[in-house]
Design a protein around this motif. Structure first.
Motif, PDB file in Angstrom:
ATOM      1  N   GLN A  78       0.811  -1.215   0.000  1.00 43.51           N
ATOM      2  CA  GLN A  78       0.000   0.000   0.000  1.00 43.51           C
ATOM      3  C   GLN A  78       0.847   1.269   0.000  1.00 43.51           C
ATOM      4  N   LEU A  79       2.141   1.161   0.257  1.00 47.82           N
ATOM      5  CA  LEU A  79       3.017   2.327   0.303  1.00 47.82           C
ATOM      6  C   LEU A  79       3.228   2.906  -1.091  1.00 47.82           C
ATOM      7  N   ASN A  80       3.276   4.221  -1.170  1.00 45.04           N
ATOM      8  CA  ASN A  80       3.501   4.911  -2.435  1.00 45.04           C
ATOM      9  C   ASN A  80       4.869   4.517  -3.010  1.00 45.04           C
ATOM     10  N   GLY A  81       4.892   4.086  -4.236  1.00 41.73           N
ATOM     11  CA  GLY A  81       6.136   3.731  -4.909  1.00 41.73           C
ATOM     12  C   GLY A  81       6.499   2.268  -4.852  1.00 41.73           C
ATOM     13  N   VAL A  82       5.850   1.503  -3.977  1.00 44.29           N
ATOM     14  CA  VAL A  82       6.146   0.068  -3.887  1.00 44.29           C
ATOM     15  C   VAL A  82       5.437  -0.634  -5.038  1.00 44.29           C
ATOM     16  N   VAL A  83       6.211  -1.330  -5.853  1.00 43.89           N
ATOM     17  CA  VAL A  83       5.661  -2.027  -7.018  1.00 43.89           C
ATOM     18  C   VAL A  83       5.377  -3.482  -6.699  1.00 43.89           C
ATOM     19  N   GLU A  84       6.266  -4.118  -5.944  1.00 45.38           N
ATOM     20  CA  GLU A  84       6.108  -5.540  -5.618  1.00 45.38           C
ATOM     21  C   GLU A  84       6.921  -5.861  -4.373  1.00 45.38           C
ATOM     22  N   VAL A  85       6.479  -6.856  -3.641  1.00 47.73           N
ATOM     23  CA  VAL A  85       7.231  -7.405  -2.529  1.00 47.73           C
ATOM     24  C   VAL A  85       7.490  -8.860  -2.880  1.00 47.73           C
ATOM     25  N   PHE A  86       8.753  -9.214  -3.019  1.00 47.03           N
ATOM     26  CA  PHE A  86       9.097 -10.573  -3.393  1.00 47.03           C
ATOM     27  C   PHE A  86       9.338 -11.427  -2.155  1.00 47.03           C
ATOM     28  N   THR A  87       8.736 -12.581  -2.136  1.00 41.94           N
ATOM     29  CA  THR A  87       8.941 -13.551  -1.061  1.00 41.94           C
ATOM     30  C   THR A  87       9.207 -14.922  -1.708  1.00 41.94           C
TER      31      THR A  87
END
Length: 72
Positions: free
Chosen positions: A59-68
């Motif tokens: 939800q943060l501005n600028g975050v495109v993806e979180v890889f796990t």
């Protein structure tokens, strides 16, 4: 495996520019749409990760993806 380079002085093409501060490094090239990544490690040396909730980070501005481990 023997090579002819061991013990033989070789000039670096970019050597003078690097030591005089004139070389342009990879981080200094800026392209439209360039993304940056950050690795976040656990602060606990011995433990088990039960789950990873990426919802708040996404939800943060600028975050495109979180890889796990689930999507890489």
């Amino acid at each position: 495996m023997a090579t002819n380079f061991i013990g033989t002085p070789e000039n670096r093409v970019d050597g003078r520019d690097k030591v005089t501060g004139n070389a342009k490094y990879t981080a200094e090239f800026h392209k439209e749409g360039l993304l940056h990544g950050v690795v976040v490690s656990s602060a606990i040396a011995k433990g088990r990760i039960k789950n990873i909730d990426t919802a708040a980070a996404l939800q943060l501005n600028g975050v495109v993806e979180v890889f796990t481990h689930e999507n890489t």
